[in-house]
Design an enzyme around this catalytic site. Structure first.
Site, mmCIF file in Angstrom:
data_model
loop_
_atom_site.group_PDB
_atom_site.id
_atom_site.type_symbol
_atom_site.label_atom_id
_atom_site.label_comp_id
_atom_site.label_asym_id
_atom_site.label_seq_id
_atom_site.Cartn_x
_atom_site.Cartn_y
_atom_site.Cartn_z
ATOM 1 N N SER A 121 -10.039 -0.693 7.033
ATOM 2 C CA SER A 121 -9.453 -0.613 5.690
ATOM 3 C C SER A 121 -8.682 -1.825 5.207
ATOM 4 O O SER A 121 -8.279 -1.870 4.039
ATOM 5 C CB SER A 121 -8.541 0.593 5.594
ATOM 6 N N SER B 295 -9.798 1.511 2.746
ATOM 7 C CA SER B 295 -8.957 2.290 1.888
ATOM 8 C C SER B 295 -7.866 1.481 1.178
ATOM 9 O O SER B 295 -7.287 1.967 0.197
ATOM 10 C CB SER B 295 -8.274 3.387 2.716
ATOM 11 N N LYS C 103 0.844 -1.200 0.000
ATOM 12 C CA LYS C 103 0.000 0.000 0.000
ATOM 13 C C LYS C 103 0.880 1.252 0.000
ATOM 14 O O LYS C 103 1.890 1.296 0.709
ATOM 15 C CB LYS C 103 -0.880 -0.021 1.252
#
Ligand code: GLN
Length: 485
Positions: free
Chosen positions: A175, A151, A76
């Site tokens: 997330s 997310s 990420k």
């Protein structure tokens, strides 16, 4: 070897160790597939050339005692990676190249892993659909019209599309678990303090935790083992003896007491989710666990509490982006004008909304009514869990109130977007570990997840429960590569 991308992480590692496949072949396979998968928009930054170089270096001097020997991994874009652009999917960090490495990613490289690239996410990890990214939304490999969740949506999409054998995300209110649930993958949020926050772009510091996203539970255990470490660079890192999660993994959960919290049966919950939960209970019973009804009475306050605490911390954390200390700046007539222009142009809508809410709830005159109150309610939520864990070993809930929704469907309705986190947010507020595993499909054929919540530092227990359920559920999903060009 032709089937590299279909191997799970454990199989991949053992094939590399047995010299059935080289790190370079593996890295090549993932890069080739990633190059053909641009449509998903999973990557913010590709480090393919460097990855190939590193894989060759690994192969020329292999160290098979490592836990992730020569395994390429995309992460990420919230983890700072030394000399590799780290943007948090925000314009304001669009040209930020860290001079240091996050502890969690460093732990991966220490065990032999190789960086494949940085994965798209919601801007500053604020969102549930990966539509707030400055670099555009991510598409789910499940269906062309669907969000991958957020997310950590780039992570979920890349993993489900087999662009990386495993990945890592961060979870402030869901997330990791929510996108895992939307994409039929496994997502684990560890206990607060288990994985270091050092070098992770901060959103809400008292809630943020890094965790693994994987194809199955065993891979999750292996990744957690590598990621989790005591770190004196993070003042909230906890020094405890970390188990060998993957080695100690067991499907024997006979006699475990699993709680079903009645407050999670929310208004308007679909029959499909009800059924999924019911099936979950039956799997557990078949594994020899005992199911008990429990109550977490303050659950209904979790979402409002989160949406005070998280924006408050975000507004404080994001004050550092002022056009001076980090890359992006808009010139202004004077210093204040420069600050204002930089921040209004550098941040997206959702981030600005959170900064405004956060500043409001912390401002004098409102602090007591909102922020302080929320902190007190947070304690009550934590106490509910403490009481429940006097009676049960773990708690079973759905991961999300629905399957993945359509791109654009909730973008203009923040409250309905926030409602997505209803089952995940309490876990962050209480600092507990939670894992989402794929447990079935809805009527449309989209994946649904079940969440197992554990006591602090009891990751081994929830991994074991997840492992035994996975065995019974036998979830299979093939996205059919429709997006490939
Ligand atoms: N969807 C939640 C939010 O927007 C959670 C985000 C997260 O866990 N990073 O705040």
């Amino acid at each position: 070897m032709s089937d590299i991308i279909n191997l799970n992480l454990f199989e991949l590692v053992s094939n590399i160790k047995d010299k059935k496949v080289s790190s370079n072949e593996v890295t090549n396979a993932y890069i080739e597939r990633s190059k053909k998968s641009k449509h998903l928009n999973s990557y913010n930054e590709e480090t393919f050339d460097d990855a190939l170089k590193k894989s060759k270096e690994f192969d020329s001097k292999p160290n098979f005692s490592k836990k992730l020997p020569g395994v390429p991994i995309a992460v990420k874009d919230l983890f700072c990676t030394k000399n590799v652009k780290t943007t948090a999917s925000s314009k304001i960090l669009n040209n930020f190249i860290p001079t240091y490495e996050s502890t969690v990613t460093q732990n991966l490289w220490n065990e032999g892993a190789i960086l494949l690239g940085k994965l798209n996410c919601d801007e500053f990890a604020m969102g549930s659909s990966n539509e707030t990214s400055y670099f555009g939304n991510v598409v789910s490999p499940i269906d062309k019209n669907l969000v991958p969740g957020g997310s950590s949506g780039g992570s979920a999409s890349a993993l489900a599309a087999k662009l990386t054998p495993t990945t890592i995300g961060t979870d402030t209110g869901g997330s990791i678990r929510q996108p895992a649930s939307f994409t039929g993958t496994v997502g684990l949020k560890p206990t607060y303090g288990s994985c270091s926050r050092y070098g992770i772009v901060a959103f809400a510091s008292s809630l943020d935790q890094a965790g693994p996203m994987t194809k199955n539970v065993k891979d999750s255990a292996l990744m957690l083992e590598v990621m989790s470490s005591f770190d004196n660079k993070d003042s909230t890192s906890i020094d405890f003896k970390r188990p060998s999660y993957s080695k100690d993994l067991s499907i024997d959960i006979k006699g475990k007491k699993i709680g079903i919290p009645k407050e999670y049966r929310v208004d308007g919950m679909s029959e499909e989710i009800e059924k999924l939960w019911e099936d979950g209970k039956n799997y557990l019973k078949n594994c020899g666990a005992e199911i008990l009804d429990i109550s977490l009475p303050h659950t209904k306050f979790a979402l409002p509490t989160y949406y005070i605490v998280a924006p408050a911390e975000a507004s404080s954390n994001l004050a550092r982006y002022d056009g001076v200390k980090y890359g992006f700046r808009t010139e202004g007539k004077n210093l204040i004008d420069m600050y204002e222009k930089t921040r209004s142009e550098g941040f997206g809508e959702e981030v600005k909304r959170r900064i405004m809410i956060g500043t409001y709830v912390l401002s004098s005159g409102y602090y007591d009514a909102y922020y302080l109150k929320a902190q007190k309610v947070r304690r009550l939520i934590k106490n509910d869990f403490n009481d429940a864990f006097q009676i049960v070993d773990a708690i079973l809930t759905p991961s999300t109130p629905s399957s993945a929704f359509k791109i654009g469907e909730k973008l203009n309705d923040p409250v309905s977007m926030y409602l997505n986190d209803i089952f995940t947010v309490p876990v962050n507020l209480a600092g507990l570990p939670g894992i989402s595993i794929p447990a079935g499909l809805d009527r449309k054929g989209y994946p649904l997840g079940l969440q197992i919540i554990g006591k602090p530092f009891d990751e081994q227990n929830i991994l074991n429960i997840a492992y035994s359920m996975e065995d019974k559920i036998n979830f299979k999903f093939d996205a059919k590569d429709w997006w490939m060009k």
